[in-house]
Design an enzyme around this catalytic site. Structure first.
Site, PDB file in Angstrom:
ATOM      1  N   ALA A   8       0.820  -1.207   0.000  1.00  0.00           N
ATOM      2  CA  ALA A   8       0.000   0.000   0.000  1.00  0.00           C
ATOM      3  C   ALA A   8       0.856   1.261   0.000  1.00  0.00           C
ATOM      4  CB  ALA A   8      -0.925   0.017   1.216  1.00  0.00           C
ATOM      5  N   CYS A   9       0.374   2.272  -0.729  1.00  0.00           N
ATOM      6  CA  CYS A   9       1.015   3.594  -0.714  1.00  0.00           C
ATOM      7  C   CYS A   9      -0.090   4.635  -0.681  1.00  0.00           C
ATOM      8  CB  CYS A   9       1.934   3.783  -1.921  1.00  0.00           C
ATOM      9  SG  CYS A   9       1.110   3.983  -3.517  1.00  0.00           S
ATOM     10  N   GLY A  10       0.294   5.889  -0.692  1.00  0.00           N
ATOM     11  CA  GLY A  10      -0.685   6.964  -0.600  1.00  0.00           C
ATOM     12  C   GLY A  10      -1.764   6.883  -1.662  1.00  0.00           C
ATOM     13  N   THR A  57       4.579   1.880   1.802  1.00  0.00           N
ATOM     14  CA  THR A  57       5.665   2.763   1.389  1.00  0.00           C
ATOM     15  C   THR A  57       5.569   4.105   2.108  1.00  0.00           C
ATOM     16  OG1 THR A  57       4.423   3.648  -0.480  1.00  0.00           O
ATOM     17  CG2 THR A  57       5.791   1.705  -0.893  1.00  0.00           C
TER      18      THR A  57
END
Length: 97
Positions: A8-10, A57
């Site tokens: 997962a990231c923004g 991240t």
């Protein structure tokens, strides 16, 4: 055992894609079969139910039911080798459970 992985990231697009490719490579080198899912940081609480481990991240400070590791080093290159080792160790441990 196949390890189900959430990256997962923004936005769920940019840095998670880079991290996902690194994690695929790490898992292959460690001899661990994985199934990857991608998502955004906001989707983590819901999506963690479907996976064995969560890699992010971006900073994620909320409590999770599943093992979690920040893998920003795979994207930034800072501490990349140490991050790769942590990912490999965690994937191998989960594969053996």
């Amino acid at each position: 055992k196949e390890v189900k992985v959430l990256v997962a990231c923004g936005s769920g697009v940019a840095t998670s894609t880079i991290a996902q490719e690194e994690i695929k490579d790490i898992a292959k080198n460690a001899g661990v079969k994985i199934r990857l899912m991608k998502g955004t940081i906001s989707e983590v609480p819901m999506k963690q139910k479907d996976v064995d481990v969560v890699f992010t991240t971006a900073n994620y400070r909320n409590p999770l039911e599943k093992p979690h590791l920040s893998v920003f080093g795979l994207v930034s290159g800072i501490g990349k080798d140490a991050t790769r080792k942590k990912v490999a160790d965690l994937l191998q441990k989960l594969a053996e459970e």
